[in-house]
Each structure stands twice: as structure tokens, then as C-alpha cells.
Scaffold this motif. Structure first.
Motif, PDB file in Angstrom:
ATOM      1  N   SER A  42       8.152  59.563  21.654  1.00  0.00           N
ATOM      2  CA  SER A  42       9.180  58.932  22.490  1.00  0.00           C
ATOM      3  C   SER A  42       8.754  57.545  22.949  1.00  0.00           C
ATOM      4  O   SER A  42       9.594  56.709  23.287  1.00  0.00           O
ATOM      5  N   SER A 171      16.055  48.312  30.628  1.00  0.00           N
ATOM      6  CA  SER A 171      17.321  49.037  30.728  1.00  0.00           C
ATOM      7  C   SER A 171      17.186  50.256  31.623  1.00  0.00           C
ATOM      8  O   SER A 171      16.084  50.747  31.886  1.00  0.00           O
ATOM      9  N   LYS A 172      18.328  50.773  32.074  1.00  0.00           N
ATOM     10  CA  LYS A 172      18.323  51.990  32.878  1.00  0.00           C
ATOM     11  C   LYS A 172      17.781  53.160  32.066  1.00  0.00           C
ATOM     12  O   LYS A 172      17.092  54.030  32.601  1.00  0.00           O
ATOM     13  N   GLU A 173      18.085  53.178  30.779  1.00  0.00           N
ATOM     14  CA  GLU A 173      17.576  54.254  29.929  1.00  0.00           C
ATOM     15  C   GLU A 173      16.057  54.219  29.849  1.00  0.00           C
ATOM     16  O   GLU A 173      15.392  55.265  29.908  1.00  0.00           O
ATOM     17  N   GLN A 174      15.475  53.036  29.726  1.00  0.00           N
ATOM     18  CA  GLN A 174      14.019  52.911  29.689  1.00  0.00           C
ATOM     19  C   GLN A 174      13.401  53.369  31.009  1.00  0.00           C
ATOM     20  O   GLN A 174      12.355  54.020  31.018  1.00  0.00           O
ATOM     21  N   ILE A 176      14.680  55.568  33.167  1.00  0.00           N
ATOM     22  CA  ILE A 176      14.805  57.026  33.266  1.00  0.00           C
ATOM     23  C   ILE A 176      13.739  57.710  32.426  1.00  0.00           C
ATOM     24  O   ILE A 176      13.075  58.654  32.872  1.00  0.00           O
ATOM     25  N   GLU A 177      13.549  57.256  31.196  1.00  0.00           N
ATOM     26  CA  GLU A 177      12.552  57.862  30.312  1.00  0.00           C
ATOM     27  C   GLU A 177      11.158  57.737  30.896  1.00  0.00           C
ATOM     28  O   GLU A 177      10.354  58.676  30.830  1.00  0.00           O
ATOM     29  N   PHE A 182      11.898  61.783  29.042  1.00  0.00           N
ATOM     30  CA  PHE A 182      13.011  61.560  28.122  1.00  0.00           C
ATOM     31  C   PHE A 182      13.987  62.730  28.047  1.00  0.00           C
ATOM     32  O   PHE A 182      15.114  62.582  27.594  1.00  0.00           O
ATOM     33  N   GLU A 185      17.436  65.113  33.310  1.00  0.00           N
ATOM     34  CA  GLU A 185      18.868  65.047  33.583  1.00  0.00           C
ATOM     35  C   GLU A 185      19.207  63.942  34.577  1.00  0.00           C
ATOM     36  O   GLU A 185      20.342  63.854  35.055  1.00  0.00           O
ATOM     37  N   GLU A 187      20.354  60.443  36.042  1.00  0.00           N
ATOM     38  CA  GLU A 187      21.449  59.597  35.595  1.00  0.00           C
ATOM     39  C   GLU A 187      21.267  58.171  36.099  1.00  0.00           C
ATOM     40  O   GLU A 187      20.358  57.878  36.879  1.00  0.00           O
ATOM     41  N   HIS A 188      22.161  57.285  35.647  1.00  0.00           N
ATOM     42  CA  HIS A 188      22.052  55.870  35.989  1.00  0.00           C
ATOM     43  C   HIS A 188      22.077  55.635  37.490  1.00  0.00           C
ATOM     44  O   HIS A 188      21.420  54.721  38.003  1.00  0.00           O
ATOM     45  N   GLY A 218      20.380  45.612  32.007  1.00  0.00           N
ATOM     46  CA  GLY A 218      19.355  46.253  32.822  1.00  0.00           C
ATOM     47  C   GLY A 218      18.892  45.362  33.956  1.00  0.00           C
ATOM     48  O   GLY A 218      19.677  44.588  34.517  1.00  0.00           O
TER      49      GLY A 218
END
Length: 225
Positions: A42, A171-174, A176-177, A182, A185, A187-188, A218
Motif C-alpha cells: 500500500s 490528498s485526503k485519501e493519502q 486517511i491511509e 488503508f 472506514e 471518511e473525508h 488536498g
């Protein structure tokens, strides 16, 4: 810093997790080589503790697969005492260090710090700097000039990530991970809450550093001279 433990002895994995969490590391643990490989690929981990003898896929094979995929994450191999051949093989396949069981928590933590220093992601005294901000990741303290405030673990991890990204947009995804894992649950809006907390604390300290939102992309730290 986020560490992945790949160890099939569940009680040992749990003990290691507790030791590392007390040092303010974020920790995930899995108990077989195949899961370890999936998690490690990941790219969210700063260091791996990788046992050699495991079900489904042994540690050497996991390490070999990671290096073949270009994953350069530091790896410390966990070996049974006296397994010299395994130690040598692990180092030849790209391990950064090894530690033989049983080992003390002090030795383990020292080897982890050394591996992270070699990677270049930490500096002496666990202090990161950006502009007028100093973040001590060991004590969770954020300081500007002579004024300081204590962060919670998620706030510290978030600011650490933004500093280490060195003005690259994150980014928000980065986030969160890195902070939740990864398969989390989260969220943004979880990210937005902690960004808000950090902004308020930077303002409270009178810092010139600010967390800017790049709409649709982000966040980025700005304000370093």
C-alpha cells in the motif's frame, strides 16, 4: 510514523504493538506473510517489522517481492536466535537490519530509530521544522518561538505528514491511509476535523505557517521562508 508488524505469534505481535504505540507510533499488525505483503504494498508505512518464519509466505519471500516492486520502505527482520543464514539472506535481499528473538524493547526501539534516520525522515531529538514551527513527535509538542502546545496523536501524525511532504499537496485519501490505515472506514470529514484543529492551534501559537486547501486536490503547508 506508521509501522507494520508482520508476525504470526499473535501475543508477540500484540506486545510489540503496545510498545510502539506508547512511543506514539501508529501501528498495524498482520499474522501471515501474504497479508503482510498486501499491506506493505500500500506504500503507507514508514517501517516494517517482518518475521522470517510465517504461514502462507515466509518473510524472505515477502521482502524479495517488495524490493522487486520497488518498495524501499525500511525493513527490520525478526529472526530466531542463532539463525545466521536467515540473517544473511535477509540482508542480501534488501533488509535494513535484523534483530534476534528474544530482544529487549530498548534494543528494538533503538534499531527502529536508526533505520528511520537512515531513511532520512527524522532528525535528531525527534524534531521536525517548517517555517517558524517545531514539532516534537516524541512528546507531541508543537512550538512557535517560546510558546508551545501539546497535540493529540492524530494531530501530530497529520502535521508530521504535511511537514515531511515538503510543500507537496497531500490528498485526503493519502491522509486517511497514513493516519487510519488503508482499510479504515474513516471518511473525508474526519480529515477536515483534524485540519481544523491544527489550524486553530497554529493560530493560537501565532505561527506564520498555514494549512492551505487546494480545492479538489488536498492540503499543503505554506509559510516557510
Amino acid at each position: 510514523m506508521r509501522i507494520l508488524i508482520v508476525e504470526d505469534e499473535i501475543h508477540l505481535a500484540e506486545a510489540l504493538s503496545q510498545i510502539l504505540k506508547k512511543q506514539h507510533y501508529s501501528v498495524d499488525a498482520v499474522h501471515d506473510g501474504r497479508s503482510g505483503l498486501d499491506y506493505a504494498l500500500s506504500g503507507i508505512y514508514d517501517l516494517l517489522l517482518l518475521d522470517i518464519m510465517m504461514p502462507e509466505m515466509d518473510g524472505i519471500s515477502v521482502l524479495r517481492a517488495l524490493r522487486k516492486e520497488g518498495v524501499s520502505t525500511p525493513v527490520i527482520m525478526l529472526t530466531a536466535k542463532g539463525e545466521i543464514t536467515d540473517m544473511v539472506t535477509g540482508l542480501d535481499q534488501g533488509a535494513d537490519d535484523y534483530i534476534a528473538k528474544p530482544f529487549s524493547s530498548e534494543e528494538l526501539l533503538a534499531r527502529i530509530r536508526a533505520a528511520l534516520r537512515r531513511k532520512g525522515e527524522v532528525i535528531p531529538d525527534d524534531t521536525l521544522k517548517f517555517g517558524d514551527v517545531e514539532l516534537n513527535t516524541a512528546s507531541l509538542r508543537l512550538a512557535v518561538g517560546g510558546k508551545e502546545i501539546k497535540l493529540n496523536l492524530k494531530e501530530c501524525g497529520l502535521l508530521e505528514l504535511l511537514i515531511l511532504r515538503k510543500q507537496a499537496v497531500t490528498s485526503k485519501e493519502q491522509i486517511i491511509e497514513k493516519l487510519w490505515g488503508f482499510d479504515s472506514e474513516a471518511e473525508h470529514n474526519n480529515v477536515e476535523v483534524y485540519i481544523s484543529f491544527l489550524r486553530k492551534k497554529l493560530t493560537f501559537l501565532g505561527s506564520q505557517v498555514r494549512i492551505s486547501t487546494i480545492r479538489g486536490v488536498g492540503y499543503v503547508l505554506e509559510g516557510a521562508s
